[in-house]
Design a protein around this motif. Sequence first.
Motif, short mmCIF file in Angstrom:
data_model
loop_
_atom_site.label_atom_id
_atom_site.label_comp_id
_atom_site.label_asym_id
_atom_site.label_seq_id
_atom_site.Cartn_x
_atom_site.Cartn_y
_atom_site.Cartn_z
N THR A 1 12.01 -1.24 -2.48
CA THR A 1 11.17 -0.18 -2.76
C THR A 1 11.22 0.15 -4.23
OG1 THR A 1 11.19 0.77 -0.65
CG2 THR A 1 10.35 2.22 -2.49
N LEU B 1 9.68 -2.58 -6.52
CA LEU B 1 8.38 -2.69 -6.23
C LEU B 1 7.23 -1.61 -6.61
CD1 LEU B 1 8.07 -5.16 -3.25
CD2 LEU B 1 8.22 -5.67 -5.59
N ARG B 2 7.93 -0.58 -6.16
CA ARG B 2 7.12 0.71 -6.20
C ARG B 2 7.32 1.32 -7.75
NH1 ARG B 2 7.36 6.49 -3.11
NH2 ARG B 2 9.10 6.85 -4.31
N TRP C 1 -0.02 4.16 -7.49
CA TRP C 1 0.53 2.97 -6.55
C TRP C 1 1.81 3.65 -5.60
CZ3 TRP C 1 0.72 -1.25 -4.51
CH2 TRP C 1 1.76 -2.07 -4.05
N TYR D 1 -0.05 4.24 -2.65
CA TYR D 1 -0.33 2.93 -1.88
C TYR D 1 0.67 2.53 -1.24
CZ TYR D 1 -5.23 2.86 -4.01
OH TYR D 1 -6.42 3.02 -4.14
N PHE D 2 1.82 2.38 -1.82
CA PHE D 2 3.17 1.97 -1.32
C PHE D 2 3.56 2.44 0.12
CE2 PHE D 2 7.55 0.37 -0.75
CZ PHE D 2 7.40 -0.77 -1.45
N TYR E 1 5.82 0.80 3.29
CA TYR E 1 7.09 1.32 3.91
C TYR E 1 6.73 2.34 4.66
CZ TYR E 1 12.06 2.48 3.48
OH TYR E 1 13.48 2.83 3.81
#
Length: 615
Positions: A65, A68-69, A163, A166-167, A171
């Motif tokens: 996380t 990517l986040r 973002w 959205y993530f 998760y």
Amino acid sequence: MLDPFDRAGAVALPRPVRVLRLRIAGTRSVEPLGAFDREFRLDAGLTVLVADNLRGKTSVLELITWCLRGTPRAGLQGVVRSWLSTVECDALVAGRPLEFRLRLRGGTLVEGRVVSADTELVHATDETSYGERVAALMMELLHLEPLESQSSRSASGRNTYGWPSYFGAMYLPAGREPALLGDDVMGGMPGRLLQVFLDLPGAAVLTRLKAFRDSVVSAARAAAADAQRLRDLMARKRAEADRRLTDARAALAELDGKEPVALSTVVDDITRLSRAVVAAEAESRDALKTFDLIKRQRQHDEMRLADLREHDAARQLFYALDPAACPRCEAPVTDERRAAEKRHATCAVCARPLGARDHADDQEVEREAHYRLTASRDAEKLARDNADDHVRRAARLRDALADAERRLTDADGAARMAARSDLAREVARWEGSVAALDSTAIPGAPTHPTEQSVLDAAIDALEAGRNAASERLFDELDRRIADLARRFGFRDLERVQIDKQARLKVFKTGGPVENFSGQSPGERLRLRIAVVVALLQVGHGHGNASHPGFLMIDSPCAEEVQDADAAALLHALERLCAETPDLQILVTTADEGLVRRTLSEATVIAPPAPGAPLW
């Protein structure tokens, strides 16, 4: 021309995300102590991370996380961060290979990079800038737009979600969390995410238009409130100016209406009154002194009478007289002789013993002392009244003198002209204030803004077209959610109904209609997974899969009471990955035996030894 609401003419927005590799390196400060360097290779489909509790399962999801986040979640423990020196994550984002590289020192990010084909896309030296740049990159690569909602707490009147929000649809939160989709329940975020990932026609445009319309309405309300406050302020200022102008005009008229006074007359009066005041104050002081002397005599007579009544020896001496000195030689009578006279009956003048008492003489002496006291009391009253009269007369004369001095000021032509000039300027000042306030444009009630009308019309048109195009999508989505939830072990589920705001109604066999929030944690988790997978399946069916197809689920078996329910969920996830292209699911659990018994084709990642940490 293509109809913007025609699904056949819609352009698909593929957003696949797949994690290929994760490497974690650093030095552990608890058992087992020492350096570690662990690499995980992740395939498409289902991957299950198995380890005992507190042995690194959740940390794997949290570190993916962070990469990517762009920002870590609160679930990444501080002690775990302090162990890390290097975190690497390789992923495919919308078909583009990306290499996420984090370098840490003491739990703090000191360098964050994102590289693609030897091109550095992101470089940051602190956590905040890394998060911002990663978020911007992911939004661009996945063709996502910021989501906005109205907010009274924001200075702009709007909240913007990017973002990280959205993530939250990748998760998945724990079963007890309230949101059906994503992490945020405020601002209608679950519904906004649903519409974007379902790729409803015009959803992004409609979201922006609604947020802008809401800001216009909020601005109009704020303008109306400001205009009312300004009108109230102007009214208060106008009333104050009117009052001040009225007072100034009245004072000027009073001054102009006074008859001029002869200066010589006033001077004569002041001279006469000044002399009278001096004389009266002198007489007042004399009267007060006389009163003070008589008062002290009266007090002395009272003491002598009391002394006569208490001491028999004193009654025989000089018939209640109290000589201060010998009548022959004028030698003073001391206090010691007076005290001896009282104690030993010896004369205070000659010190000889006093003779036998004559009671008739005693009575005569006491009567004489009483007459003296009565006379001194009467004299004291007359002296007090006389002093009061003189004090009052002096006060009246002082007041008359002060009035004469004021009349002298009025009779002074220069002072009168100066006072009149001051009042005239005061009148002119407040007349100017009133004129200025009257000429100031006071805003009236704001009218309905034209741009709001245009926005309302555009939103109505978009919603009408979208409703017709999306009705079939939601019918299909309802069926798939119910079918998937039943496959995941929600056995008594009859059907569900979800709307564009991601409000989910649950229909159970033989029971009343329930909301998503009324379900148990295990039922919420099943429904949440079913919604995300159904979005992906519906998108594939219509050729416009919009959800990234990447899911992380932390300890779903913890929500279950029976092993059979947990096994059914894991088996359904494995079958789902085999049936659904572009789907990657990472799951963590502490029950390795259950995983080994249930799954056949899924990838299982376990520690190198029983009870050891995963990395």
